[in-house]
Design a protein around this motif. Structure first.
Motif, PDB file in Angstrom:
ATOM      1  N   ALA A  55       0.831  -1.203   0.000  1.00 57.93           N
ATOM      2  CA  ALA A  55       0.000   0.000   0.000  1.00 57.93           C
ATOM      3  C   ALA A  55       0.868   1.257   0.000  1.00 57.93           C
ATOM      4  O   ALA A  55       0.554   2.238  -0.686  1.00 57.93           O
ATOM      5  CB  ALA A  55      -0.935  -0.007   1.208  1.00 57.93           C
ATOM      6  N   GLN A  58       2.203   1.766  -3.497  1.00 56.79           N
ATOM      7  CA  GLN A  58       1.186   2.342  -4.371  1.00 56.79           C
ATOM      8  C   GLN A  58       1.012   3.832  -4.096  1.00 56.79           C
ATOM      9  O   GLN A  58       0.900   4.642  -5.014  1.00 56.79           O
ATOM     10  CB  GLN A  58      -0.146   1.605  -4.172  1.00 56.79           C
ATOM     11  CG  GLN A  58      -1.306   2.200  -4.962  1.00 56.79           C
ATOM     12  CD  GLN A  58      -1.060   2.173  -6.455  1.00 56.79           C
ATOM     13  OE1 GLN A  58      -0.549   1.197  -6.978  1.00 56.79           O
ATOM     14  NE2 GLN A  58      -1.408   3.253  -7.132  1.00 56.79           N
ATOM     15  N   LEU A  59       1.016   4.198  -2.821  1.00 56.87           N
ATOM     16  CA  LEU A  59       0.871   5.606  -2.455  1.00 56.87           C
ATOM     17  C   LEU A  59       2.052   6.425  -2.959  1.00 56.87           C
ATOM     18  O   LEU A  59       1.878   7.505  -3.531  1.00 56.87           O
ATOM     19  CB  LEU A  59       0.744   5.750  -0.940  1.00 56.87           C
ATOM     20  CG  LEU A  59       0.681   7.168  -0.397  1.00 56.87           C
ATOM     21  CD1 LEU A  59      -0.548   7.896  -0.928  1.00 56.87           C
ATOM     22  CD2 LEU A  59       0.682   7.165   1.118  1.00 56.87           C
ATOM     23  N   GLU A 129      -6.165   7.725  -6.666  1.00 55.32           N
ATOM     24  CA  GLU A 129      -5.318   6.583  -6.279  1.00 55.32           C
ATOM     25  C   GLU A 129      -4.620   6.850  -4.944  1.00 55.32           C
ATOM     26  O   GLU A 129      -4.488   5.942  -4.112  1.00 55.32           O
ATOM     27  CB  GLU A 129      -4.279   6.306  -7.365  1.00 55.32           C
ATOM     28  CG  GLU A 129      -4.857   5.747  -8.645  1.00 55.32           C
ATOM     29  CD  GLU A 129      -3.832   5.660  -9.759  1.00 55.32           C
ATOM     30  OE1 GLU A 129      -2.649   6.015  -9.523  1.00 55.32           O
ATOM     31  OE2 GLU A 129      -4.214   5.246 -10.862  1.00 55.32           O
ATOM     32  N   ALA A 133      -5.135   4.586  -1.500  1.00 56.56           N
ATOM     33  CA  ALA A 133      -4.001   4.009  -0.776  1.00 56.56           C
ATOM     34  C   ALA A 133      -3.954   4.530   0.659  1.00 56.56           C
ATOM     35  O   ALA A 133      -3.635   3.779   1.586  1.00 56.56           O
ATOM     36  CB  ALA A 133      -2.690   4.334  -1.508  1.00 56.56           C
ATOM     37  N   GLN A 134      -4.298   5.798   0.857  1.00 58.01           N
ATOM     38  CA  GLN A 134      -4.327   6.347   2.210  1.00 58.01           C
ATOM     39  C   GLN A 134      -5.421   5.701   3.045  1.00 58.01           C
ATOM     40  O   GLN A 134      -5.239   5.467   4.235  1.00 58.01           O
ATOM     41  CB  GLN A 134      -4.539   7.863   2.153  1.00 58.01           C
ATOM     42  CG  GLN A 134      -3.311   8.622   1.736  1.00 58.01           C
ATOM     43  CD  GLN A 134      -3.574  10.105   1.609  1.00 58.01           C
ATOM     44  OE1 GLN A 134      -4.663  10.521   1.233  1.00 58.01           O
ATOM     45  NE2 GLN A 134      -2.572  10.902   1.928  1.00 58.01           N
ATOM     46  N   THR A 136      -6.454   2.635   2.725  1.00 57.93           N
ATOM     47  CA  THR A 136      -5.918   1.323   3.081  1.00 57.93           C
ATOM     48  C   THR A 136      -4.929   1.434   4.234  1.00 57.93           C
ATOM     49  O   THR A 136      -4.987   0.658   5.189  1.00 57.93           O
ATOM     50  CB  THR A 136      -5.226   0.691   1.858  1.00 57.93           C
ATOM     51  OG1 THR A 136      -6.160   0.633   0.776  1.00 57.93           O
ATOM     52  CG2 THR A 136      -4.725  -0.707   2.160  1.00 57.93           C
TER      53      THR A 136
END
Length: 197
Positions: A55, A58-59, A129, A133-134, A136
């Motif tokens: 995660a 991705q962030l 996006e 991610a945040q 998650t």
């Protein structure tokens, strides 16, 4: 410093310096970006495990493009002192990409690559996006587990766009900075006066 960074610097003739003893502000530029970029995006929650790492990756992948291509920032041009008064002059706000494109020592091939990458980016998609991610990461920090996230669709982006108009009313929109619900107390803090009744 690990060996790969050492080899990278040596191969490109980059001078390596160390901070001076008892001068903690020698790394001020790096620490400033840690506070203004990393901590604002990730928050201060405790994260561990491969899912949290994915995660974070991705962030960082989305935020790197969003910040470097779409977030202008001020840079100090000059500073002069007149007694106790300090007069600062700033350059025109520009994104890091704009600064690279304006620099004379950058290879034209790299400039063309940056322009091509910029043309293919959508700032709203990147922001969406980042928020996913945040969310998650926020769930990881709160419970240590995460429910399976549904794949992002066009309707999600449409809902996200409509929510931007009223996001200022809710305060900070970053999920990593929202207050997490606290667990309810199940124990008694004093003797029950009706225990014998």
């Amino acid at each position: 410093m690990n060996q790969s960074v050492f080899d990278y610097c040596k191969g490109r003739s980059l001078v390596q310096t160390r901070s001076r003893a008892y001068r903690k502000n020698d790394q001020a530029w790096v620490e400033q970006k840690n506070g203004s970029v990393v901590r604002r995006l990730v928050g201060y929650g405790r994260l561990s495990g491969t899912d949290a790492r994915n995660a974070l990756a991705q962030l960082y992948a989305s935020s790197r493009l969003y910040i470097n291509y779409f977030q202008p920032s001020f840079k100090l041009k000059s500073k002069s002192r007149d007694g106790a008064r300090v007069h600062k002059v700033y350059l025109t706000p520009a994104t890091p990409c704009d600064r690279l494109l304006a620099h004379d020592s950058i290879d034209p091939a790299i400039k063309e690559k940056l322009k091509a990458q910029f043309e293919g980016l959508d700032p709203v998609r990147l922001l969406h996006e980042m928020r996913m991610a945040q969310q998650t990461l926020s769930e990881f920090a709160a419970q240590g587990i995460r429910a399976e996230a549904a794949p992002a669709e066009e309707s999600d982006v449409a809902v996200f766009l409509t929510s931007l108009a009223s996001a200022w009313k809710e305060g900070d929109a970053r999920p990593t900075h929202r207050k997490q619900p606290k667990a309810k107390h199940w124990w008694r803090s004093r003797v029950d006066p009706f225990a014998d009744a």
